[in-house]
Structure formats: C-alpha cells, structure tokens
Write a protein that holds these residues in place. Sequence first.
Motif, PDB file in Angstrom:
ATOM      1  N   UNK A 120       0.840  -1.201   0.000  1.00 23.57           N
ATOM      2  CA  UNK A 120       0.000   0.000   0.000  1.00 23.57           C
ATOM      3  C   UNK A 120       0.875   1.251   0.000  1.00 23.57           C
ATOM      4  N   UNK A 121       0.581   2.213  -0.896  1.00 20.29           N
ATOM      5  CA  UNK A 121       1.399   3.430  -0.918  1.00 20.29           C
ATOM      6  C   UNK A 121       1.188   4.314   0.306  1.00 20.29           C
ATOM      7  N   UNK A 122       2.250   4.959   0.717  1.00 22.42           N
ATOM      8  CA  UNK A 122       2.233   5.953   1.798  1.00 22.42           C
ATOM      9  C   UNK A 122       2.831   7.236   1.239  1.00 22.42           C
ATOM     10  N   UNK A 123       2.534   8.366   1.888  1.00 19.47           N
ATOM     11  CA  UNK A 123       3.160   9.602   1.435  1.00 19.47           C
ATOM     12  C   UNK A 123       4.659   9.526   1.669  1.00 19.47           C
ATOM     13  N   UNK A 124       5.422   9.980   0.685  1.00 24.04           N
ATOM     14  CA  UNK A 124       6.876   9.958   0.769  1.00 24.04           C
ATOM     15  C   UNK A 124       7.424  11.265   0.225  1.00 24.04           C
ATOM     16  N   UNK A 125       8.497  11.731   0.823  1.00 22.65           N
ATOM     17  CA  UNK A 125       9.255  12.869   0.306  1.00 22.65           C
ATOM     18  C   UNK A 125      10.604  12.332  -0.149  1.00 22.65           C
ATOM     19  N   UNK A 126      10.967  12.597  -1.390  1.00 23.87           N
ATOM     20  CA  UNK A 126      12.244  12.130  -1.920  1.00 23.87           C
ATOM     21  C   UNK A 126      13.137  13.297  -2.301  1.00 23.87           C
ATOM     22  N   UNK A 127      14.405  13.179  -1.953  1.00 24.30           N
ATOM     23  CA  UNK A 127      15.409  14.173  -2.331  1.00 24.30           C
ATOM     24  C   UNK A 127      16.268  13.553  -3.416  1.00 24.30           C
ATOM     25  N   UNK A 128      16.368  14.216  -4.558  1.00 24.03           N
ATOM     26  CA  UNK A 128      17.119  13.693  -5.695  1.00 24.03           C
ATOM     27  C   UNK A 128      18.220  14.671  -6.097  1.00 24.03           C
ATOM     28  N   UNK A 129      19.307  14.102  -6.631  1.00 24.93           N
ATOM     29  CA  UNK A 129      20.473  14.902  -7.012  1.00 24.93           C
ATOM     30  C   UNK A 129      21.056  14.349  -8.301  1.00 24.93           C
ATOM     31  N   UNK A 130      21.459  15.253  -9.197  1.00 22.42           N
ATOM     32  CA  UNK A 130      22.080  14.848 -10.459  1.00 22.42           C
ATOM     33  C   UNK A 130      23.479  14.287 -10.201  1.00 22.42           C
ATOM     34  N   UNK A 131      23.810  13.179 -10.869  1.00 25.44           N
ATOM     35  CA  UNK A 131      25.145  12.572 -10.780  1.00 25.44           C
ATOM     36  C   UNK A 131      25.517  12.013 -12.153  1.00 25.44           C
ATOM     37  N   UNK A 132      26.762  11.612 -12.269  1.00 26.79           N
ATOM     38  CA  UNK A 132      27.197  10.819 -13.416  1.00 26.79           C
ATOM     39  C   UNK A 132      27.540   9.438 -12.899  1.00 26.79           C
ATOM     40  N   UNK A 133      26.971   8.420 -13.528  1.00 24.59           N
ATOM     41  CA  UNK A 133      27.259   7.031 -13.157  1.00 24.59           C
ATOM     42  C   UNK A 133      28.059   6.429 -14.295  1.00 24.59           C
ATOM     43  N   UNK A 134      29.341   6.220 -14.055  1.00 27.50           N
ATOM     44  CA  UNK A 134      30.225   5.689 -15.101  1.00 27.50           C
ATOM     45  C   UNK A 134      30.083   6.505 -16.388  1.00 27.50           C
ATOM     46  N   UNK A 135      30.032   7.834 -16.241  1.00 22.75           N
ATOM     47  CA  UNK A 135      29.973   8.726 -17.390  1.00 22.75           C
ATOM     48  C   UNK A 135      28.586   8.982 -17.944  1.00 22.75           C
TER      49      UNK A 135
END
Length: 128
Positions: free
Chosen positions: A101-116
Amino acid sequence: MTQIEALVNKAAALVESQGKAAFTEFRKGGSEWFSGDTYLFAYDMNLNVLLNAAFPKREGTNTTGQKDSNGKLFHDEFVKVTQSKGSGWVDYMFPKPGQTQPSQKWGYVKAVNVDGVPALIGAGFYPE
C-alpha cells in the motif's frame, strides 16, 4: 530532511568516484545507506532504474509513464528537478519497504554521473 540531503550528497560523491561499484554498498541492509524505511535509489535520465535498494526487482526496469496512486508522474518530476536545479525535493505516494500500500513519501534527488552516464540518485522518508 537534512539527514536525507546529507545521505544523498555523500552517496552522490561516492558514485562520482566509484560509479556503479558503489551500488553494492548501498544495497546492504542495516548500513548507513539502507536503514529502516530510508534507502537509496538511482535512475538514468531515460528513467531506467539503476538502483533500488529496498525494491531490487525494479532494477533494470523503465519507469516512464508510471504514476503514483494520485496520478503523479513522480519519476518524471525527479528528472525535471535534477535537470532544472541540480537537486531538490519531490513528494509522492510510494509503498514503504515490505509493504504494497502506498504511503506519502518525500524524496530528495540529485544529479550525478554514473560511469559517465547522466543520472540521478535519491533517498526519501515517510512523514507518517
């Protein structure tokens, strides 16, 4: 919230230096990276799941067009936030680890490079 930002920033630095090799550490339950309901996730800019520590079956899938229970295209929001601001918060509905069952969530995201490859990494918390 600042703990989540610190976790994501630390994880992003590790990914920048080690690439996908860092994901092995991020998957370890009970570690600083994956504790309780807090875990790391990563996507490339085409919304392919590179990492989901709590829901490993999602890895290798594409989330384009997937909506939360309120109809929000939250994966698309992750990309918009990282492309426009480099990092930021997105709120959405998502199950807690071990639940369906879904719950409210707050997500923090950040730009990165993964193996280029341009990507994003994030983590979140469930306020209730």
